[in-house]
Design a protein around this motif. Sequence first.
Motif, PDB file in Angstrom:
ATOM      1  N   MET A  95       0.955  -1.314   0.048  1.00 37.68           N
ATOM      2  CA  MET A  95      -0.013   0.086  -0.095  1.00 37.68           C
ATOM      3  C   MET A  95       0.791   1.357  -0.024  1.00 37.68           C
ATOM      4  N   GLU A 195       1.363  -2.163  -6.005  1.00 38.01           N
ATOM      5  CA  GLU A 195       0.224  -1.772  -5.086  1.00 38.01           C
ATOM      6  C   GLU A 195      -0.941  -2.112  -5.309  1.00 38.01           C
ATOM      7  N   GLU A 199      -6.372   0.474  -2.364  1.00 36.65           N
ATOM      8  CA  GLU A 199      -6.053   0.960  -0.925  1.00 36.65           C
ATOM      9  C   GLU A 199      -5.770   2.508  -0.899  1.00 36.65           C
TER      10      GLU A 199
END
Length: 212
Positions: A95, A195, A199
């Motif tokens: 994240m 990633e 998020e």
Amino acid sequence: MKLFVVLSCLLAGCLAQRPHPCSSPPLLSGALSVSSQNEKLWVTARYLYDALGQRIRLDEFGSHDNKTFSLDVLLLYREATMYEIFHHNKTCKKMPLKADFQPLGIPKTASLLGQSVLGSSSGPGQGLLVNTWIGDLPDKQGKFMTTVTEFGCIPITTLYHTDQFGWMMTNFFNNVIGISDPSQLNPPDFCPETEDSTEEPADFLSLFLTMH
């Protein structure tokens, strides 16, 4: 005899010097606890701290709003990346990390609140000489109060204010200078390269509030 008197005076002069802002050792490991004024949050964690590489690893257990949680996270500030690690099934979430790295220690803008002895000064080994400082959080988002050891600048307690929880307290204990296994500050092999685009960027407090 004269030499003894001179050495005694030099030692007394050193101890009488006013404390100065300091930097904690760049490599530390140990344990910490976090608690909030409103009693909705408490956390205990083992930590690894690398100021040289701007990396932190936290292996936590805690409670928020009477719900318990456990969490293993790796914070890589230079890469603006955070990994939440799940060892039971060898998976991880990658994240974005929006927080800036804040080194442990006392910034030069802080003001000395006072010096004291934790424990007792009555005998050798019965007390610990510490300094307490106050100052502004980054971007003047609030105030902090931090206590560190006089010798070594090892963190003891940090107190700071948040709008959501009021005063937050972090206590450090079982501190050791150095990191026995630096590989724990690298992402495990099973962590993803990209990633998760769904998020939201995380900061330090969100580790306790949204990830359990």
